[in-house]
Design a protein around this motif. Structure first.
Motif, PDB file in Angstrom:
ATOM      1  N   ARG A  90     -17.227  18.521   9.608  1.00  0.00           N
ATOM      2  CA  ARG A  90     -16.524  19.338   8.615  1.00  0.00           C
ATOM      3  C   ARG A  90     -17.228  20.683   8.442  1.00  0.00           C
ATOM      4  NH1 ARG A  90     -16.914  17.808   2.338  1.00  0.00           N
ATOM      5  NH2 ARG A  90     -18.878  18.928   2.703  1.00  0.00           N
ATOM      6  N   GLY A  91     -18.556  20.645   8.357  1.00  0.00           N
ATOM      7  CA  GLY A  91     -19.319  21.876   8.201  1.00  0.00           C
ATOM      8  C   GLY A  91     -19.165  22.817   9.376  1.00  0.00           C
ATOM      9  N   LEU A  92     -19.167  22.271  10.592  1.00  0.00           N
ATOM     10  CA  LEU A  92     -18.997  23.114  11.781  1.00  0.00           C
ATOM     11  C   LEU A  92     -17.629  23.784  11.799  1.00  0.00           C
ATOM     12  CD1 LEU A  92     -20.575  20.798  14.525  1.00  0.00           C
ATOM     13  CD2 LEU A  92     -21.471  22.999  13.747  1.00  0.00           C
ATOM     14  N   LEU A  93     -16.592  23.030  11.458  1.00  0.00           N
ATOM     15  CA  LEU A  93     -15.246  23.588  11.466  1.00  0.00           C
ATOM     16  C   LEU A  93     -15.088  24.666  10.405  1.00  0.00           C
ATOM     17  CD1 LEU A  93     -13.340  20.246  12.029  1.00  0.00           C
ATOM     18  CD2 LEU A  93     -13.181  22.243  13.526  1.00  0.00           C
ATOM     19  N   LEU A  94     -15.654  24.430   9.232  1.00  0.00           N
ATOM     20  CA  LEU A  94     -15.554  25.401   8.143  1.00  0.00           C
ATOM     21  C   LEU A  94     -16.327  26.684   8.424  1.00  0.00           C
ATOM     22  CD1 LEU A  94     -15.960  23.092   5.016  1.00  0.00           C
ATOM     23  CD2 LEU A  94     -14.059  24.683   5.369  1.00  0.00           C
ATOM     24  N   SER A  95     -17.474  26.547   9.065  1.00  0.00           N
ATOM     25  CA  SER A  95     -18.379  27.698   9.178  1.00  0.00           C
ATOM     26  C   SER A  95     -18.247  28.471  10.474  1.00  0.00           C
ATOM     27  CB  SER A  95     -19.832  27.228   9.020  1.00  0.00           C
ATOM     28  OG  SER A  95     -20.181  26.313  10.049  1.00  0.00           O
ATOM     29  N   SER A  96     -17.947  27.789  11.594  1.00  0.00           N
ATOM     30  CA  SER A  96     -17.992  28.509  12.863  1.00  0.00           C
ATOM     31  C   SER A  96     -16.901  28.152  13.862  1.00  0.00           C
ATOM     32  CB  SER A  96     -19.361  28.295  13.534  1.00  0.00           C
ATOM     33  OG  SER A  96     -19.569  26.918  13.802  1.00  0.00           O
ATOM     34  N   LEU A  97     -16.496  26.899  13.950  1.00  0.00           N
ATOM     35  CA  LEU A  97     -15.551  26.508  14.996  1.00  0.00           C
ATOM     36  C   LEU A  97     -14.123  26.931  14.697  1.00  0.00           C
ATOM     37  CD1 LEU A  97     -16.793  22.947  16.052  1.00  0.00           C
ATOM     38  CD2 LEU A  97     -17.502  25.199  16.889  1.00  0.00           C
ATOM     39  N   LEU A 134     -27.458  17.881   4.747  1.00  0.00           N
ATOM     40  CA  LEU A 134     -28.313  17.433   5.839  1.00  0.00           C
ATOM     41  C   LEU A 134     -27.662  17.751   7.183  1.00  0.00           C
ATOM     42  CD1 LEU A 134     -30.967  15.874   6.448  1.00  0.00           C
ATOM     43  CD2 LEU A 134     -29.583  13.785   6.535  1.00  0.00           C
ATOM     44  N   GLY A 135     -26.349  17.494   7.271  1.00  0.00           N
ATOM     45  CA  GLY A 135     -25.644  17.727   8.532  1.00  0.00           C
ATOM     46  C   GLY A 135     -25.517  19.183   8.900  1.00  0.00           C
ATOM     47  N   SER A 136     -25.588  20.082   7.904  1.00  0.00           N
ATOM     48  CA  SER A 136     -25.456  21.513   8.177  1.00  0.00           C
ATOM     49  C   SER A 136     -26.793  22.228   8.149  1.00  0.00           C
ATOM     50  CB  SER A 136     -24.508  22.152   7.152  1.00  0.00           C
ATOM     51  OG  SER A 136     -25.029  22.009   5.840  1.00  0.00           O
ATOM     52  N   GLY A 137     -27.878  21.458   8.222  1.00  0.00           N
ATOM     53  CA  GLY A 137     -29.203  22.063   8.240  1.00  0.00           C
ATOM     54  C   GLY A 137     -29.580  22.750   6.950  1.00  0.00           C
ATOM     55  N   GLY A 138     -29.049  22.244   5.832  1.00  0.00           N
ATOM     56  CA  GLY A 138     -29.358  22.814   4.529  1.00  0.00           C
ATOM     57  C   GLY A 138     -28.451  23.953   4.128  1.00  0.00           C
ATOM     58  N   LYS A 140     -25.053  25.321   2.790  1.00  0.00           N
ATOM     59  CA  LYS A 140     -23.969  24.797   1.966  1.00  0.00           C
ATOM     60  C   LYS A 140     -22.644  25.395   2.429  1.00  0.00           C
ATOM     61  CE  LYS A 140     -24.000  25.844  -2.434  1.00  0.00           C
ATOM     62  NZ  LYS A 140     -24.370  25.841  -3.867  1.00  0.00           N
ATOM     63  N   THR A 141     -21.738  24.545   2.942  1.00  0.00           N
ATOM     64  CA  THR A 141     -20.435  25.028   3.413  1.00  0.00           C
ATOM     65  C   THR A 141     -19.338  24.847   2.373  1.00  0.00           C
ATOM     66  OG1 THR A 141     -20.077  22.892   4.515  1.00  0.00           O
ATOM     67  CG2 THR A 141     -20.980  24.676   5.846  1.00  0.00           C
ATOM     68  N   VAL A 142     -19.568  23.988   1.376  1.00  0.00           N
ATOM     69  CA  VAL A 142     -18.651  23.847   0.237  1.00  0.00           C
ATOM     70  C   VAL A 142     -19.504  23.720  -1.021  1.00  0.00           C
ATOM     71  CG1 VAL A 142     -16.833  22.719   1.599  1.00  0.00           C
ATOM     72  CG2 VAL A 142     -18.513  21.323   0.392  1.00  0.00           C
ATOM     73  N   PRO A 143     -18.964  24.050  -2.210  1.00  0.00           N
ATOM     74  CA  PRO A 143     -19.728  23.891  -3.448  1.00  0.00           C
ATOM     75  C   PRO A 143     -20.100  22.433  -3.709  1.00  0.00           C
ATOM     76  CG  PRO A 143     -17.843  25.328  -3.796  1.00  0.00           C
ATOM     77  CD  PRO A 143     -17.671  24.721  -2.432  1.00  0.00           C
ATOM     78  N   MET A 144     -21.139  22.236  -4.491  1.00  0.00           N
ATOM     79  CA  MET A 144     -21.591  20.897  -4.848  1.00  0.00           C
ATOM     80  C   MET A 144     -20.732  20.340  -5.980  1.00  0.00           C
ATOM     81  SD  MET A 144     -24.192  20.657  -2.765  1.00  0.00           S
ATOM     82  CE  MET A 144     -25.418  19.467  -3.286  1.00  0.00           C
ATOM     83  N   GLN A 145     -20.886  19.031  -6.240  1.00  0.00           N
ATOM     84  CA  GLN A 145     -20.106  18.367  -7.278  1.00  0.00           C
ATOM     85  C   GLN A 145     -20.368  18.959  -8.662  1.00  0.00           C
ATOM     86  OE1 GLN A 145     -21.379  14.564  -8.986  1.00  0.00           O
ATOM     87  NE2 GLN A 145     -22.925  14.396  -7.366  1.00  0.00           N
ATOM     88  N   ARG A 146     -19.378  18.869  -9.513  1.00  0.00           N
ATOM     89  CA  ARG A 146     -19.516  19.249 -10.919  1.00  0.00           C
ATOM     90  C   ARG A 146     -18.926  18.147 -11.779  1.00  0.00           C
ATOM     91  NH1 ARG A 146     -16.392  24.262 -12.434  1.00  0.00           N
ATOM     92  NH2 ARG A 146     -17.112  23.587 -14.485  1.00  0.00           N
TER      93      ARG A 146
END
Length: 578
Positions: A90-97, A134-138, A140-146
């Motif tokens: 998910r992080g790869l698709l959001l950030s670069s792919l 952890l999967g994105s190497g630290g 943040k590709t989306v906001p954290m929970q609230r």
């Protein structure tokens, strides 16, 4: 580097090229997994061909929940590895792919008890966020929970019934137009040299004297012509058709899959008042209420399907189930009259007994790769989010020891439209001013084409008359309908309406009112005469009438009979089993 354009001409050229020279890898299946495999193999420098019996993404891959997610519910089953893997993807698709296609989507998880539920839910969502980091190497590709109070939750989603929650947790996943993702994968594979042909069905597999699979016989369903394609390795990524594909090889092993139906309904955007999505747990599965710019998608179900696998359909009972569970939470009290569209898809779930029973003893969404016959690799299971990992595993498996010398590079290979996307986001206001688009139109186009928007503007520059909304579906430009043929490989009106300009589920009439206008736009490009134009339109009308009739049935068997009452524009050919 090859062109990424998919057209009727490139399709024929690809079939000719596949038949002319032995391939390193032949990929059977043009869903997200097969498309991912073609891209993975092509970017390793291999000679690749990919064929799909129907249109690209026509099966499961255009009928999903349209989410790119880690599978929050899998944490309840302690599937940490599966969730972590999906969150990395998910992080790869959001950030670069594919940042133009995949967009962060907030959800509310309604809470009904004040202490215990909030505590264990917070731990679960917290772990979800931690695994994503952890999967994105630290990074943040989306906001954290609230955590939200009842008042805070209702401010973000006013349509929740007063007694349906005492608070909520807001967390993020992502959404994607699944069919566009597949098209983009195929186009990117073509850019790196893959030969790609839709409406090209494998009807038999060829073998040598030892029984090793050496390729396939492929029927061009547009012309009826047969091609014999030789390949050093063949990979089957055919989802719920896996067993039928394996049977052509004559092998005795292979994967066994169970088809599970999931349906979704679509309702107008103004029918529900909310700024986020909703994540709801039901007694059988989960229910997502997902906002899109012009509508809401609500689903899904999870029921065994034993009918025709080419045309799964929603029944009246399915629709009532989704409405009932949505209305348990929504104050808007949705009815069948609110529904503007439905779609149904089949998940290929691995059955018990697949592979080594000591290692796989339950139906699972995790993918498995195996070798039904020498020269043939089959992959099944998994989900849209992890298509890239599945593709890498399948190609590694097919190459065996040779894979180490040609490792996968798709983790850092942007898809068509992703490279330079940040720059195009900044260019968008200028382009909007130049072409007379409002902000909503510019965002719509940017999120469909990304940096490949320059192809669309080049088309408009050449034909300025296409830079106007279609009369029947104003959210789309006429240029987008034409682009579906000139760049995205659409061969028929149904290809456009189902998988490019997706009026099949976005409008109450399933796009029927657009047939005349769309036919006028694309008939000259595809060389249709009046008879072919009328055939295209009448076939689509019949298919949509059959889907309407299926929705009135209460059982899958009755619904399937109703759907199959419509004739096929390009019927599938009989297959040859060893």
């Amino acid at each position: 580097m090859s062109s990424s354009r998919l057209t009727a001409e490139t399709r024929t050229a690809s079939l000719d090229a596949m038949a002319a020279d032995e391939l390193d890898i032949l990929v059977i299946g043009g869903g997200v997994t097969g498309a991912g495999i073609a891209l993975d193999a092509a970017t390793r420098g291999l000679k690749v061909g990919i064929v799909e019996a129907q249109d690209w993404s026509a099966g499961t891959s255009s009928r999903s929940s349209k989410l790119v997610h880690g599978g929050l519910r899998y944490l309840y089953n302690l599937d940490f590895k599966l969730v972590a893997e999906a969150l990395k993807e998910r992080g790869l698709l959001l950030s670069s792919l594919a940042p133009h296609l995949v967009h962060a989507q907030p959800f509310l998880w309604p809470l009904k008890t004040p202490v215990i539920e909030r505590a264990y839910s917070a731990v679960g969502v917290g772990m979800y966020d931690a695994l994503a980091l952890l999967g994105s190497g630290g990074h943040k590709t989306v906001p954290m929970q609230r955590h939200l109070s009842k008042k805070g939750a209702l401010e973000q989603f006013p349509d929740v019934k007063d007694g349906a929650l005492i608070g909520a947790i807001k967390f993020y996943d992502a959404r994607v137009d699944d069919a566009r993702l597949v098209l983009t994968l195929v186009r990117t594979a073509a850019k790196y040299g893959a030969h790609a042909a839709s409406r090209a069905q494998v009807t038999a597999m060829t073998t040598d004297g030892s029984g090793r699979v050496t390729g396939a016989v492929i029927k061009d369903l547009e012309t009826g012509k047969d091609y014999t394609v030789k390949a050093r390795e063949t990979i089957a990524a055919t989802g719920v058709w896996t067993q039928e594909t394996q049977d052509m090889s004559g092998g005795t092993g292979g994967l066994k899959v169970l088809a599970s139906k999931g349906i979704h309904i679509v309702v107008p955007k103004d029918r529900i008042k909310g700024d986020t999505g909703l994540f709801l747990r039901t007694e059988k599965s989960v229910l997502f209420i997902i906002p899109w710019p012009d509508y809401w998608v609500i689903g899904t179900t999870d029921t065994p399907w034993h009918e025709d696998i080419q045309h799964p359909v929603a029944t009246k009972r399915d629709i009532e189930y989704v409405l009932d569970h949505a209305n348990d939470v929504l104050a808007s009290n949705l009815t069948e009259d609110d529904i503007i569209g439905t779609f149904a898809g089949l998940r290929p779930l691995l059955q018990p007994g697949t592979m080594d029973e000591s290692k796989s003893t339950k139906v699972s969404r995790e993918h498995t790769v195996t070798r039904p016959a020498d020269g043939l690799t089959a992959i099944a299971g998994g989900k849209l989010t992890t298509y890239r990992v599945m593709a890498e595993d399948a190609v590694d498996f097919a190459l065996g020891d040779k894979a180490k010398a040609r490792p996968s590079i798709t983790e850092h290979t942007p898809l068509i439209g992703a490279e330079g996307f940040d720059a195009y986001e900044r260019l968008a206001p200028r382009l909007a001013e130049e072409y007379g688009w409002d902000k909503a139109r510019a965002q719509h186009l940017l999120h469909r084409y990304g940096s490949a928007l320059d192809e669309l503007t080049a088309l408009i520059d050449e034909h300025p008359e296409l830079n106007v909304p279609t009369d029947s579906a104003p959210r789309y430009l006429k240029a987008e309908v034409v682009y579906a043929v000139t760049h995205e490989g659409a061969l028929h009106l149904e290809d456009i309406l189902r998988h490019r300009v997706r009026l099949n589920f976005e409008t109450r009439d399933r796009g029927v009112s657009s047939l005349d206008e769309f036919a006028d736009l694309v008939a000259p490009l595809l060389g249709w005469d009046e008879d072919q134009i009328e055939l295209e339109k009448s076939n689509y009308r019949q298919a949509m009438a059959a889907e309407d009739a299926a929705e009135l049935a209460t059982t899958d068997a009755e619904a399937s009979v109703a759907r199959n009452d419509a004739s096929e524009l390009r019927p599938l050919a009989p297959i040859s089993k060893k």
